[in-house]
Design a protein around this motif. Structure first.
Motif, PDB file in Angstrom:
ATOM      1  N   GLU A  90      -2.702   0.424  16.208  1.00 29.48           N
ATOM      2  CA  GLU A  90      -1.564   1.193  15.624  1.00 29.48           C
ATOM      3  C   GLU A  90      -0.954   0.516  14.860  1.00 29.48           C
ATOM      4  N   ILE A  91       0.131  -0.785  15.569  1.00 34.12           N
ATOM      5  CA  ILE A  91       0.359  -1.326  15.085  1.00 34.12           C
ATOM      6  C   ILE A  91      -0.482  -2.589  13.483  1.00 34.12           C
ATOM      7  N   GLN A  92      -1.202  -2.960  13.711  1.00 32.22           N
ATOM      8  CA  GLN A  92      -1.826  -3.899  12.429  1.00 32.22           C
ATOM      9  C   GLN A  92      -1.654  -2.718  11.065  1.00 32.22           C
ATOM     10  N   ASN A  93      -2.053  -1.295  11.448  1.00 38.33           N
ATOM     11  CA  ASN A  93      -2.258  -0.185  10.529  1.00 38.33           C
ATOM     12  C   ASN A  93      -1.007  -0.449   9.940  1.00 38.33           C
ATOM     13  N   LEU A  94       0.515  -0.505  10.750  1.00 38.72           N
ATOM     14  CA  LEU A  94       1.802   0.256   9.975  1.00 38.72           C
ATOM     15  C   LEU A  94       2.007  -0.920   9.523  1.00 38.72           C
ATOM     16  N   ARG A  95       2.024  -2.151   9.756  1.00 42.12           N
ATOM     17  CA  ARG A  95       1.958  -3.762   9.596  1.00 42.12           C
ATOM     18  C   ARG A  95       1.655  -3.451   7.801  1.00 42.12           C
ATOM     19  N   SER A  96      -0.046  -3.149   7.750  1.00 41.70           N
ATOM     20  CA  SER A  96      -0.923  -3.411   6.414  1.00 41.70           C
ATOM     21  C   SER A  96      -0.391  -1.878   5.776  1.00 41.70           C
ATOM     22  N   ARG A  97      -0.112  -1.233   5.665  1.00 36.26           N
ATOM     23  CA  ARG A  97       0.625   0.258   5.089  1.00 36.26           C
ATOM     24  C   ARG A  97       1.736  -0.032   4.677  1.00 36.26           C
ATOM     25  N   ILE A  98       3.319  -1.190   5.114  1.00 33.25           N
ATOM     26  CA  ILE A  98       4.259  -1.523   4.776  1.00 33.25           C
ATOM     27  C   ILE A  98       3.735  -2.650   3.625  1.00 33.25           C
ATOM     28  N   GLN A  99       2.858  -3.446   4.376  1.00 32.84           N
ATOM     29  CA  GLN A  99       2.102  -4.337   2.790  1.00 32.84           C
ATOM     30  C   GLN A  99       1.970  -3.995   1.843  1.00 32.84           C
ATOM     31  N   ARG A 100       1.211  -2.943   1.774  1.00 30.64           N
ATOM     32  CA  ARG A 100       0.806  -2.330   0.516  1.00 30.64           C
ATOM     33  C   ARG A 100       1.374  -1.322   0.064  1.00 30.64           C
ATOM     34  N   LEU A 101       2.501  -1.279   0.534  1.00 31.36           N
ATOM     35  CA  LEU A 101       3.821  -0.129  -0.011  1.00 31.36           C
ATOM     36  C   LEU A 101       4.681  -1.375  -0.935  1.00 31.36           C
TER      37      LEU A 101
END
Length: 275
Positions: free
Chosen positions: A32-43
């Motif tokens: 969950e932490i990694q997926n949120l980080r990934s979403r923020i990075q792509r955003l």
């Protein structure tokens, strides 16, 4: 215990937990932490591209998804590009830049060096901030009907992406966790898989996530071995350069090839230099 989650050899985030935690719960939290980080990075990447180029990518809900190729490699989704009909005003650009800068600080690996642990609430707050700033563009985007709802940025914010095609994202139900090249299997506790007794508490372990179809992550490269290999390669390269520069008759400059070497030796004229 602390888990320093890495991807390759790069530190990504730090997570504090206990040895008594259920392995399945731990994996789901890390994902969950990694997926949120990934979403923020792509955003952040899409917003930066919007600021610099004035363009946004658009998803096609009716387009077929790429089929997995050899070794499970999945191709990229084809997207169209929407270009703004006029530049963003300085006020909006300033807000977007400020939000992206704040997000980059939160995602920076210096957070690991400073022993700041990542958490779902902090990351969700950052994602909400980016979403709120992007919402201020609603009156700026004047594309065809359906474009705004299918912007890639909007899909990232709403969590509508396909995890399989989202870079750096994992499926919480099938992802695996590895510590010291050992898989932390679901069904047990974290402490069951870690060596040592009470000294395990307050210890930092390097952890890595992996997709179910990718197996264990690659082993870390030994830095001393890498340095020695690079030094050996550099020496060989220098030797090769010298050989290329030498002429076929280069040996004539050697002392043993001098026809007067014997006479000079008896006359005491050896090793004379002229200035």
């Amino acid at each position: 215990v602390f888990l320093k989650v890495q991807f390759g050899e790069e530190d990504c985030f730090l997570h504090e937990t206990t040895i008594d935690i259920d392995a399945d719960s731990l994996i789901r939290t890390l994902v969950e932490i990694q997926n949120l980080r990934s979403r923020i990075q792509r955003l952040c990447q899409h917003i930066t591209k919007l600021i610099v180029e004035g363009t946004l990518e658009v998803e096609d809900p009716s387009a077929p998804l790429p089929e997995p190729g050899p070794y499970g490699v999945v191709g990229e989704i084809q997207r169209s590009v929407y270009k703004l009909d006029r530049p963003l005003d300085d006020g909006i650009v300033g807000k977007l830049n400020a939000a992206v800068s704040e997000a980059n600080v939160l995602l920076s690996k210096t957070q690991v060096a400073q022993k700041n642990c990542a958490s779902v609430p902090k990351l969700q707050q950052c994602l909400d901030l980016l979403a709120g700033v992007f919402a201020s563009l609603r009156g700026v985007i004047h594309g065809p009907e359906g474009v705004e709802d299918n912007l890639t940025v909007r899909w990232i914010i709403d969590g509508r992406e396909h995890l399989k095609f989202a870079k750096g994202a994992y499926d919480a139900a099938t992802a695996s966790l590895w510590i010291a090249s050992k898989e932390i299997r679901r069904g047990g506790k974290l402490g069951d898989c870690l060596l040592g007794g009470k000294e395990r508490e307050r210890t930092t372990y390097v952890a890595k996530l992996s997709s179910s179809n990718h197996g264990p992550p690659p082993k870390e490269e030994n830095k001393d071995e890498k340095a020695a290999m690079m030094a050996h390669y550099w020496r060989k390269q220098e030797e090769h350069k010298k050989l290329e520069q030498n002429d076929d008759d280069d040996y004539l400059n050697s002392a043993w090839a001098n026809p007067k070497a014997l006479k000079n030796a008896f006359s005491g004229l050896g090793n004379i230099t002229y200035k």
